[in-house]
Write a protein that holds these residues in place. Structure first.
Motif, mmCIF file in Angstrom:
data_model
loop_
_atom_site.group_PDB
_atom_site.id
_atom_site.type_symbol
_atom_site.label_atom_id
_atom_site.label_comp_id
_atom_site.label_asym_id
_atom_site.label_seq_id
_atom_site.Cartn_x
_atom_site.Cartn_y
_atom_site.Cartn_z
ATOM 1 N N GLN A 170 -9.188 9.026 2.035
ATOM 2 C CA GLN A 170 -9.489 7.547 2.617
ATOM 3 C C GLN A 170 -10.669 7.026 2.486
ATOM 4 N N PRO A 171 -12.273 7.570 2.692
ATOM 5 C CA PRO A 171 -12.819 7.113 2.332
ATOM 6 C C PRO A 171 -13.647 6.919 0.820
ATOM 7 N N GLN A 172 -12.291 7.229 0.512
ATOM 8 C CA GLN A 172 -12.455 6.323 -1.138
ATOM 9 C C GLN A 172 -11.558 5.490 -0.732
ATOM 10 N N ALA A 173 -10.628 5.449 -0.910
ATOM 11 C CA ALA A 173 -9.938 4.146 -0.786
ATOM 12 C C ALA A 173 -10.422 3.168 0.158
ATOM 13 N N ALA A 174 -11.318 2.633 0.829
ATOM 14 C CA ALA A 174 -12.662 1.778 0.981
ATOM 15 C C ALA A 174 -13.364 1.665 0.622
ATOM 16 N N LEU A 175 -13.972 2.857 -0.150
ATOM 17 C CA LEU A 175 -14.947 2.255 -1.345
ATOM 18 C C LEU A 175 -14.664 1.730 -2.757
#
Length: 381
Positions: A170-175
């Motif tokens: 999920q942090p990757q998706a936000a990034l």
């Protein structure tokens, strides 16, 4: 006739991009044939196909949930989506990066929310479990889940590192949303959302007819990372067993877990995010390395058979291949249309004796086709 794209971000719909022509042609064209101006950057108008897919999923969720007796408290997620859409409208003409970022966030949250509800509804079908077959398939390819789990997590530091890597999706998706909007690659976000939505539907469909509890169920909560909540039970397994036992049910959307094991949607997400960061230099290589490590963490931390991971990777790569093939065909059709309108038009004028007369191509039509070629090329790179 010279036409160029003016401050038009890659990946936006044609209606959302401005075009300019040379001064003499612009001044001579009536307003009716001027290139279309942007119609707004709100996500619903910016990515119509994405939101059509989201709305369809929401309708299916509502009808199916009403039929089987499943209720979902979605206040938090709905509030996030509405807030992001409002911010997108507020910043529409003030800050393009923020407007696109909030629009993309609203689309992502809405899509994932609709998908997780659909996965719970699919689990309520309670078709026969296929864990025995999955264990046999793992053995056929020489994979022992428990041995792999123990080997990977026998050192506390490695266990901690793999857990962090596993939960980085999920942090990757936000990034991805932040980086791709700031760098002007909003077409990549639309591409990512479409691929994520299509593969999500396929994943849930497969899990409906091929349900599994996963290897954590067979080995019990005593094996560490599978015990993910304070009561000592396996979080996703608790909801999955409740859905198979019969309703009615009530869940809070923010607390709903990923309950699909076959194929692994975590693997799908890792592949799609790696693809979204292609061509971004060191950042892209870093994301690819992180997601390669994530594939190692998915069986022991996520409680997946190795076959789940293989199936998830195959699904993601297949969706990317189909998308790229469709994009190439779309670019070819646009090129052919432009060629017909220019060269064929000139040939007709030549046959009529107007050798020096340029082809009469409406500025709006050619600008739109040029914009589609620009967007299609960005989405397929």
């Amino acid at each position: 006739m010279n036409i160029r794209r003016a401050h038009c971000d890659r990946g936006h719909d044609d209606a959302g991009c401005e075009t300019t022509t040379n001064a003499t042609m612009t001044s001579s064209l009536p307003q009716a044939v001027m290139p279309a101006q942007r119609l707004g950057r709100v996500a619903i108008f910016q990515w119509r196909l994405v939101w059509a897919m989201i709305c369809l999923l929401l309708v299916v969720d509502f009808v199916w949930a009403s039929h089987v007796g499943l209720s979902v408290g979605a206040g938090l997620n709905a509030g996030i989506v509405i807030t992001m859409l409002v911010l997108s409208m507020i910043y529409d003409r003030r800050n393009r990066a923020i407007a696109d970022m909030t629009a993309a966030t609203a689309s992502w949250v809405a899509l994932m929310s609709a998908g997780v509800v659909l996965s719970y509804l699919a689990a309520s079908c309670a078709l026969p479990l296929q864990d025995g077959m999955m264990e046999r398939l793992d053995r056929v390819i020489g994979f022992d889940w428990l041995a792999w789990h123990n080997a990977m997590l026998s050192w506390p530091a490695l266990s901690w590192l793999l857990t962090i890597i596993y939960y980085s999706l999920q942090p990757q998706a936000a990034l991805a949303i932040v980086y791709l909007t700031v760098s002007g690659r909003t077409g990549r976000i639309k591409e990512l959302l479409l691929l994520a939505g299509v593969t999500l539907v396929v994943t849930i469909s497969v899990s409906t007819i091929w349900p599994t509890l996963g290897p954590c169920a067979a080995n019990g909560p005593s094996i560490g990372p599978c015990a993910t909540n304070s009561s000592g039970d396996i979080a996703y397994l608790r909801d999955l067993l409740a859905l198979r036992a019969g309703g009615p049910w009530h869940f809070e959307l923010w607390a709903m877990d990923g309950i699909v094991t076959m194929p692994s949607y975590h693997t799908v997400g890792a592949v799609l995010l790696t693809y979204a960061f292609r061509g971004t230099g060191l950042l892209g290589y870093g994301i690819a390395t992180l997601n390669a490590a994530m594939l190692i963490s998915i069986p022991p931390i996520g409680g997946h058979y190795l076959v789940d991971v293989i199936a998830g990777a195959a699904l993601a790569l297949g969706a990317i291949a189909i998308q790229r093939a469709a994009t190439r065909r779309g670019v070819s059709r646009i090129k052919l249309g432009l060629a017909r309108e220019t060269f064929v038009g000139r040939a007709v004028d030549l046959a009529r004796g107007s050798v020096l007369k340029p082809a009469r191509i409406p500025a709006q039509a050619l600008a739109v086709k040029s914009g589609r070629l620009h967007d299609a090329r960005d989405g397929g790179t």
